[in-house]
Motif scaffolding. Sequence first.
Motif, PDB file in Angstrom:
ATOM      1  N   PRO A   1      27.141 -70.032  43.320  1.00 33.09           N
ATOM      2  CA  PRO A   1      28.505 -70.110  42.768  1.00 33.09           C
ATOM      3  C   PRO A   1      29.322 -68.863  43.064  1.00 33.09           C
ATOM      4  O   PRO A   1      30.513 -68.938  43.346  1.00 33.09           O
ATOM      5  N   PHE A   2      28.699 -67.699  43.033  1.00 38.52           N
ATOM      6  CA  PHE A   2      29.410 -66.447  43.329  1.00 38.52           C
ATOM      7  C   PHE A   2      29.912 -66.452  44.769  1.00 38.52           C
ATOM      8  O   PHE A   2      31.044 -66.096  45.050  1.00 38.52           O
ATOM      9  N   GLN A   3      29.039 -66.916  45.697  1.00 39.98           N
ATOM     10  CA  GLN A   3      29.436 -66.929  47.095  1.00 39.98           C
ATOM     11  C   GLN A   3      30.556 -67.934  47.342  1.00 39.98           C
ATOM     12  O   GLN A   3      31.459 -67.688  48.134  1.00 39.98           O
ATOM     13  N   GLU A   4      30.511 -69.046  46.657  1.00 41.41           N
ATOM     14  CA  GLU A   4      31.516 -70.083  46.885  1.00 41.41           C
ATOM     15  C   GLU A   4      32.885 -69.679  46.357  1.00 41.41           C
ATOM     16  O   GLU A   4      33.915 -70.053  46.900  1.00 41.41           O
ATOM     17  N   THR A   5      32.941 -68.889  45.287  1.00 42.35           N
ATOM     18  CA  THR A   5      34.225 -68.537  44.685  1.00 42.35           C
ATOM     19  C   THR A   5      34.721 -67.153  45.119  1.00 42.35           C
ATOM     20  O   THR A   5      35.791 -66.739  44.726  1.00 42.35           O
ATOM     21  N   ARG A   6      33.895 -66.429  45.892  1.00 39.74           N
ATOM     22  CA  ARG A   6      34.291 -65.100  46.313  1.00 39.74           C
ATOM     23  C   ARG A   6      35.542 -65.164  47.174  1.00 39.74           C
ATOM     24  O   ARG A   6      35.605 -65.924  48.143  1.00 39.74           O
ATOM     25  N   GLU A   7      36.536 -64.345  46.819  1.00 36.97           N
ATOM     26  CA  GLU A   7      37.818 -64.350  47.542  1.00 36.97           C
ATOM     27  C   GLU A   7      37.675 -63.598  48.860  1.00 36.97           C
ATOM     28  O   GLU A   7      37.261 -62.446  48.886  1.00 36.97           O
ATOM     29  N   PRO A   8      37.996 -64.236  49.990  1.00 40.90           N
ATOM     30  CA  PRO A   8      37.923 -63.527  51.267  1.00 40.90           C
ATOM     31  C   PRO A   8      39.067 -62.513  51.367  1.00 40.90           C
ATOM     32  O   PRO A   8      40.066 -62.602  50.661  1.00 40.90           O
ATOM     33  N   TYR A   9      38.918 -61.574  52.260  1.00 42.79           N
ATOM     34  CA  TYR A   9      39.994 -60.626  52.514  1.00 42.79           C
ATOM     35  C   TYR A   9      41.158 -61.351  53.187  1.00 42.79           C
ATOM     36  O   TYR A   9      40.968 -62.303  53.949  1.00 42.79           O
ATOM     37  N   ASP A  10      42.349 -60.908  52.896  1.00 41.24           N
ATOM     38  CA  ASP A  10      43.503 -61.405  53.648  1.00 41.24           C
ATOM     39  C   ASP A  10      43.516 -60.818  55.055  1.00 41.24           C
ATOM     40  O   ASP A  10      43.957 -61.455  56.008  1.00 41.24           O
ATOM     41  N   LEU A  11      43.026 -59.588  55.156  1.00 39.27           N
ATOM     42  CA  LEU A  11      43.047 -58.895  56.444  1.00 39.27           C
ATOM     43  C   LEU A  11      41.851 -57.968  56.538  1.00 39.27           C
ATOM     44  O   LEU A  11      41.538 -57.242  55.589  1.00 39.27           O
ATOM     45  N   ILE A  12      41.186 -57.995  57.674  1.00 41.05           N
ATOM     46  CA  ILE A  12      40.204 -56.972  58.016  1.00 41.05           C
ATOM     47  C   ILE A  12      40.603 -56.368  59.351  1.00 41.05           C
ATOM     48  O   ILE A  12      40.795 -57.092  60.343  1.00 41.05           O
ATOM     49  N   ILE A  13      40.773 -55.061  59.342  1.00 41.08           N
ATOM     50  CA  ILE A  13      41.019 -54.318  60.584  1.00 41.08           C
ATOM     51  C   ILE A  13      39.677 -53.711  60.975  1.00 41.08           C
ATOM     52  O   ILE A  13      39.142 -52.851  60.261  1.00 41.08           O
ATOM     53  N   LYS A  14      39.112 -54.179  62.077  1.00 44.49           N
ATOM     54  CA  LYS A  14      37.744 -53.770  62.409  1.00 44.49           C
ATOM     55  C   LYS A  14      37.706 -52.896  63.663  1.00 44.49           C
ATOM     56  O   LYS A  14      38.613 -52.935  64.509  1.00 44.49           O
ATOM     57  N   ASN A  15      36.650 -52.100  63.746  1.00 44.58           N
ATOM     58  CA  ASN A  15      36.299 -51.326  64.943  1.00 44.58           C
ATOM     59  C   ASN A  15      37.257 -50.189  65.278  1.00 44.58           C
ATOM     60  O   ASN A  15      37.148 -49.591  66.356  1.00 44.58           O
ATOM     61  N   GLY A  16      38.213 -49.867  64.411  1.00 45.77           N
ATOM     62  CA  GLY A  16      39.127 -48.767  64.694  1.00 45.77           C
ATOM     63  C   GLY A  16      38.564 -47.433  64.253  1.00 45.77           C
ATOM     64  O   GLY A  16      37.542 -47.356  63.562  1.00 45.77           O
ATOM     65  N   VAL A  17      39.233 -46.365  64.682  1.00 43.49           N
ATOM     66  CA  VAL A  17      38.922 -45.024  64.176  1.00 43.49           C
ATOM     67  C   VAL A  17      39.896 -44.757  63.036  1.00 43.49           C
ATOM     68  O   VAL A  17      41.108 -44.644  63.253  1.00 43.49           O
TER      69      VAL A  17
ATOM     70  N   GLY B   1      39.609 -53.284  54.729  1.00 44.13           N
ATOM     71  CA  GLY B   1      39.816 -54.579  54.118  1.00 44.13           C
ATOM     72  C   GLY B   1      41.018 -54.582  53.193  1.00 44.13           C
ATOM     73  O   GLY B   1      41.175 -53.679  52.369  1.00 44.13           O
ATOM     74  N   VAL B   2      41.872 -55.600  53.329  1.00 44.64           N
ATOM     75  CA  VAL B   2      43.116 -55.703  52.561  1.00 44.64           C
ATOM     76  C   VAL B   2      43.162 -57.043  51.841  1.00 44.64           C
ATOM     77  O   VAL B   2      42.854 -58.084  52.435  1.00 44.64           O
ATOM     78  N   ILE B   3      43.511 -57.013  50.568  1.00 43.46           N
ATOM     79  CA  ILE B   3      43.824 -58.224  49.818  1.00 43.46           C
ATOM     80  C   ILE B   3      45.211 -58.054  49.222  1.00 43.46           C
ATOM     81  O   ILE B   3      45.478 -57.078  48.520  1.00 43.46           O
ATOM     82  N   GLY B   4      46.091 -58.993  49.508  1.00 43.44           N
ATOM     83  CA  GLY B   4      47.463 -58.883  49.034  1.00 43.44           C
ATOM     84  C   GLY B   4      48.136 -57.674  49.645  1.00 43.44           C
ATOM     85  O   GLY B   4      48.121 -57.484  50.861  1.00 43.44           O
ATOM     86  N   ASP B   5      48.716 -56.825  48.802  1.00 46.45           N
ATOM     87  CA  ASP B   5      49.438 -55.659  49.306  1.00 46.45           C
ATOM     88  C   ASP B   5      48.618 -54.376  49.220  1.00 46.45           C
ATOM     89  O   ASP B   5      49.146 -53.289  49.428  1.00 46.45           O
ATOM     90  N   ARG B   6      47.297 -54.512  48.920  1.00 46.37           N
ATOM     91  CA  ARG B   6      46.484 -53.317  48.682  1.00 46.37           C
ATOM     92  C   ARG B   6      45.262 -53.246  49.595  1.00 46.37           C
ATOM     93  O   ARG B   6      44.677 -54.273  49.972  1.00 46.37           O
TER      94      ARG B   6
END
Length: 542
Positions: free
Chosen positions: A13-29, A44-49
């Motif tokens: 249930p935790f995995q099914e309801t877990r909110e994904p990120y709106d944005l992930i910026i990966k592999n940057g410095v 990782g960004v959710i909403g404006d934060r």
Amino acid sequence: MVIIFSLLLLVLPFQETREPYDLIIKNGVVYDGTGSNGINADVGVIGDRIVEIGDLSGNTAVKVLDAEGLAVAPGFINMLSWAASPLMNDGRSMSDIKQGVTLEVFGEGSSLGPAGGPDREWTTLGEGLDYLVEQGVSTNVASFVGATTIRIYVLGSNDVAPDTEQLRRMQELVREAMREGALGVGTSLIYPPAFYADTDELIALAEAAAEYDGMYISHMRSEGDKLLEAVDELVTISGEAGIDAEIYHLKAAGERNWHKLDMVLDRIDSLQNAGHHVTANMYTYPAASTGLAATVPPWVREGSFSEFIERIHDPEIRERVLTEMNSPETEWENFLQLANDPDNILLLSFNAEELQPYIGKTLGEVAEERGTDPANTALDLLTINEGNIQSVFFLMAEENIRRQIQLPYMTFGSDARSVAAEGWVLQSSTHPRTYGTFARLLGKYVRDEKLISLEEAIHRLTGMPAERLKIENRGRLQPGYFADVVIFDPETIEDRATYVEPHQYSVGVEHVFVNGVQVLDSGEHTGETPGRFVKGPGYEKR
């Protein structure tokens, strides 16, 4: 088996309801804005934060952006922007967004409020900034309240001193602006009517801002012949009012004054060592830009521009003005003398159609064409144009620019509009700082000349100005902070604008996010306008 099944019931249930990120910026410095070295990490960004920085490879997101080979940094803060007016017409903020700017700071003497008149959509500074945001802007916006704007609102444009009641009214307008979210009070003391304000008046306004933990920030009374005296005045205002102080676009203007930078820097160092908060910002060019009227004494510019033109037509007044303009020593900031040579004054724009052919020419060239000396030519052009004439003045030493960039407390501002290189904008010229201030720092001075490190430059474009302005939750890449993010290539970032061809965007900034919304995607504007009114420390005390 029963135990394993029970555990699955707890986990699934935790995995099914877990909110994904709106944005992930990966592999940057990732450069967090504190001056620390960059680290290989995901954001990782959710909403404006921003919610997490680290290894997010096992997580999902609505959007995943691969920043491999790129720097990921907080959005840049433009400490001195004149974009308020152009953003009313075009909120995209193209010339600054393409350099990674996510916060425009207004208020060098002039501000959106307080404002009067029946045609206004707003009357106070806070209402003006709210109105701007409602129209839609791509960057965040913030502002000092302009001492000139307050002076005009209460006293008009003439050379008069406020009486006791008027000064109280001016202080209360500062307090009102601070409660609405102003960052402090800003001045521009070489220009009338700001020029007419005495030190005591400025102390009184600064005291009102200090009540709300604001800052006093100033285009000082002189950046040239009276530079040291101007610094003393700023220090007096800061000390008497008990307020932090900052010098707008620090410079030693005019070749005869270049050596004074040493004395100014020594003065600032001694003040900081004694616990006084006196700092400075700058733009990354050896040329200033202001109106051609800066070659004319302030007393003749009292009141409206039409009154100025009327005075110039009086032969006796004109002769007195010319004498002052041609005098090597004056009590006012004489840009004709500071430039030393009329070919060091480049004319950028005109209202009058007959003067359009002079765009991009120097005052010296125009004077030769017209067969008049430079001072008379300047007066003639101002009279024909029936308004000020934006110009570039080559006043500073490149060596001093490099020294200032290396100062540990130096932040940066364009002292320019933010515009699109299209339409009506192309009908006049501009200073290249409009398109290149921040990219020039990161390309020319950081990468190519290695004056400071990349992480230090990013700190002074992000975390340092945010702390100085007492803005919370911006200026860093850190969980809980607003997702103002710039992603750029340190190897290719570069300014392209020149004095001859200024309308050229900088390159190297790939992506920009403002409050978690993507505004620049692979160098192209998305059309989004998520900018907000960023409020100063006094807002919390309303």
